[in-house]
Design a protein around this motif. Sequence first.
Motif, mmCIF file in Angstrom:
data_model
loop_
_atom_site.group_PDB
_atom_site.id
_atom_site.type_symbol
_atom_site.label_atom_id
_atom_site.label_comp_id
_atom_site.label_asym_id
_atom_site.label_seq_id
_atom_site.Cartn_x
_atom_site.Cartn_y
_atom_site.Cartn_z
ATOM 1 N N PRO A 64 -4.176 21.978 -10.545
ATOM 2 C CA PRO A 64 -3.301 21.422 -9.498
ATOM 3 C C PRO A 64 -4.062 21.147 -8.197
ATOM 4 O O PRO A 64 -3.801 20.141 -7.531
ATOM 5 N N PHE A 102 0.837 -1.202 0.000
ATOM 6 C CA PHE A 102 0.000 0.000 0.000
ATOM 7 C C PHE A 102 0.874 1.255 0.000
ATOM 8 O O PHE A 102 0.549 2.263 -0.634
ATOM 9 N N ARG A 161 1.177 27.729 -15.122
ATOM 10 C CA ARG A 161 -0.161 27.722 -15.734
ATOM 11 C C ARG A 161 -0.685 29.146 -15.927
ATOM 12 O O ARG A 161 -1.397 29.423 -16.888
ATOM 13 N N TYR A 201 3.185 5.957 -2.927
ATOM 14 C CA TYR A 201 4.354 6.723 -3.374
ATOM 15 C C TYR A 201 4.425 6.780 -4.900
ATOM 16 O O TYR A 201 4.776 7.813 -5.474
ATOM 17 N N THR A 239 -4.631 8.342 -1.707
ATOM 18 C CA THR A 239 -3.648 7.889 -0.709
ATOM 19 C C THR A 239 -4.342 7.613 0.628
ATOM 20 O O THR A 239 -3.931 6.714 1.367
ATOM 21 N N LEU A 256 -5.357 13.139 -5.103
ATOM 22 C CA LEU A 256 -4.231 12.390 -4.517
ATOM 23 C C LEU A 256 -4.479 12.132 -3.030
ATOM 24 O O LEU A 256 -4.184 11.050 -2.510
ATOM 25 N N ILE A 283 2.849 6.773 4.437
ATOM 26 C CA ILE A 283 1.917 7.435 3.509
ATOM 27 C C ILE A 283 1.633 8.871 3.971
ATOM 28 O O ILE A 283 1.277 9.737 3.171
ATOM 29 N N VAL A 335 3.983 25.293 -10.359
ATOM 30 C CA VAL A 335 2.981 24.824 -11.335
ATOM 31 C C VAL A 335 1.932 25.921 -11.576
ATOM 32 O O VAL A 335 1.546 26.182 -12.723
ATOM 33 N N PHE A 360 6.258 20.120 -1.495
ATOM 34 C CA PHE A 360 5.073 20.052 -2.357
ATOM 35 C C PHE A 360 4.490 21.457 -2.591
ATOM 36 O O PHE A 360 3.976 21.749 -3.675
ATOM 37 N N PHE A 412 3.578 11.255 4.533
ATOM 38 C CA PHE A 412 4.381 12.291 3.878
ATOM 39 C C PHE A 412 3.849 12.687 2.497
ATOM 40 O O PHE A 412 4.330 13.646 1.905
ATOM 41 N N ILE A 413 2.896 11.928 1.986
ATOM 42 C CA ILE A 413 2.220 12.321 0.747
ATOM 43 C C ILE A 413 0.789 12.771 1.042
ATOM 44 O O ILE A 413 0.321 13.786 0.525
ATOM 45 N N LEU A 456 6.463 23.199 -5.238
ATOM 46 C CA LEU A 456 6.067 22.639 -6.536
ATOM 47 C C LEU A 456 4.724 23.203 -6.979
ATOM 48 O O LEU A 456 4.542 23.574 -8.147
ATOM 49 N N LEU A 459 2.107 16.198 -13.625
ATOM 50 C CA LEU A 459 1.505 17.534 -13.519
ATOM 51 C C LEU A 459 2.541 18.621 -13.825
ATOM 52 O O LEU A 459 2.283 19.566 -14.576
ATOM 53 N N LEU A 461 10.699 12.337 0.415
ATOM 54 C CA LEU A 461 9.972 11.097 0.149
ATOM 55 C C LEU A 461 10.915 9.895 0.174
ATOM 56 O O LEU A 461 10.538 8.816 0.643
ATOM 57 N N PHE A 497 -5.926 17.964 -8.643
ATOM 58 C CA PHE A 497 -5.006 16.824 -8.601
ATOM 59 C C PHE A 497 -4.668 16.466 -7.146
ATOM 60 O O PHE A 497 -4.705 15.296 -6.752
ATOM 61 N N PHE A 498 -4.336 17.472 -6.335
ATOM 62 C CA PHE A 498 -3.936 17.168 -4.953
ATOM 63 C C PHE A 498 -5.126 16.694 -4.107
ATOM 64 O O PHE A 498 -4.953 15.863 -3.209
ATOM 65 N N LEU A 519 -5.722 4.215 0.280
ATOM 66 C CA LEU A 519 -4.652 3.218 0.388
ATOM 67 C C LEU A 519 -4.171 3.070 1.838
ATOM 68 O O LEU A 519 -3.662 2.028 2.229
ATOM 69 N N LEU A 562 10.164 25.120 -9.125
ATOM 70 C CA LEU A 562 9.958 23.719 -9.513
ATOM 71 C C LEU A 562 11.176 22.865 -9.164
ATOM 72 O O LEU A 562 11.040 21.743 -8.668
#
Lengths: 46, 261
Positions: free
Chosen positions: B104, A10, B232, A15, B115, B111, B61, B228, B221, B63-64, B224, A25, B42, B107-108, B118, B31
């Motif tokens: 963006p 998982f 854009r 990751y 996550t 995500l 997980i 981004v 992040f 950290f994301i 980043l 992106l 990570l 997307f996050f 998961l 970036l």
Amino acid sequence: MHEGLNQLAFVYAAYALGVGGTLALVLQSWAAMRRAEARRERSREQ
Amino acid sequence: MVLNITKAPMHDYANPARFLRLARPITAPLLLIGGALTLAVLAWGLLRAPAEQLQGETVRILFIHVPAAWLGMGGWSMIALASLSELVWRHPLASIAARAAALPGAFFALLCLVTGSLWGRPAWGAWWVWDGRLTSMLVLFFLYCAYLALADATERAGQGNTRIAAIFGLVGAVNLPIIHYSVIWWNSLHQVPSIGMSALRGNSPMAPEFLYGLLAATLGFSLLFGGVVLARMRTLLADQQTQARLRRRAMDHTDGGGADA
């Protein structure tokens, strides 16, 4: 924890999605910016 | 005589040429630095961070998932602030900034949901539960999708209609405090916030190795995300300028043709 799941599977999936998705992106945004700015320069020169 | 003291300073910074002078030199460094910091944290989170006593390996997980949640909400905060700026001060770059933050942010938010799912499967035994935190985050993702569709449709309809998307961006901000306080207002499997003002005073309930890693990941992040959004914004601005130039040229040709005939 439950059902003897392999926790690292998982973690690796999270990751892979996090790094891969963020990279996609960033690259898409950067490429789109370069293309749009090149189009602007071409329209200026015409 | 009309005094316009609220408009002048903000519009000084809203000039597209001035914005480009500021954005061009910082887009790539944001970036690059953000990417390097994120990858380093990570890699540490995956390979070196210790497993947690209760959550085991799945704690990595964090950290994301947490930076993604922060940026999912941060993206809509940016849309709301830009929308307010557009509606109240008619800031010339506001609609561009809001539109640049939408993809963006979406997307996050996605995500964060994926996550979280998961993480939830091994930790809670379920991929998904319909509790306040998860549901309000899902609503945020749907709001992003609706905003992207609306902004695209109003742009195709022509300039001057961006106010509809701005009103939607402002109204959608109601969901942000609901997401934040959902774990306090309602019973939830999701844990309550571990980072708040107590972390700044040095007494966070989170162990220091996780806290510092999480703060570094969030910073990486966020850099980043900033890069981004700037890229854009530059894309949207360049497209607008190209279209304006082509329209002007077409009108010149039409006028010339009419005069010849």
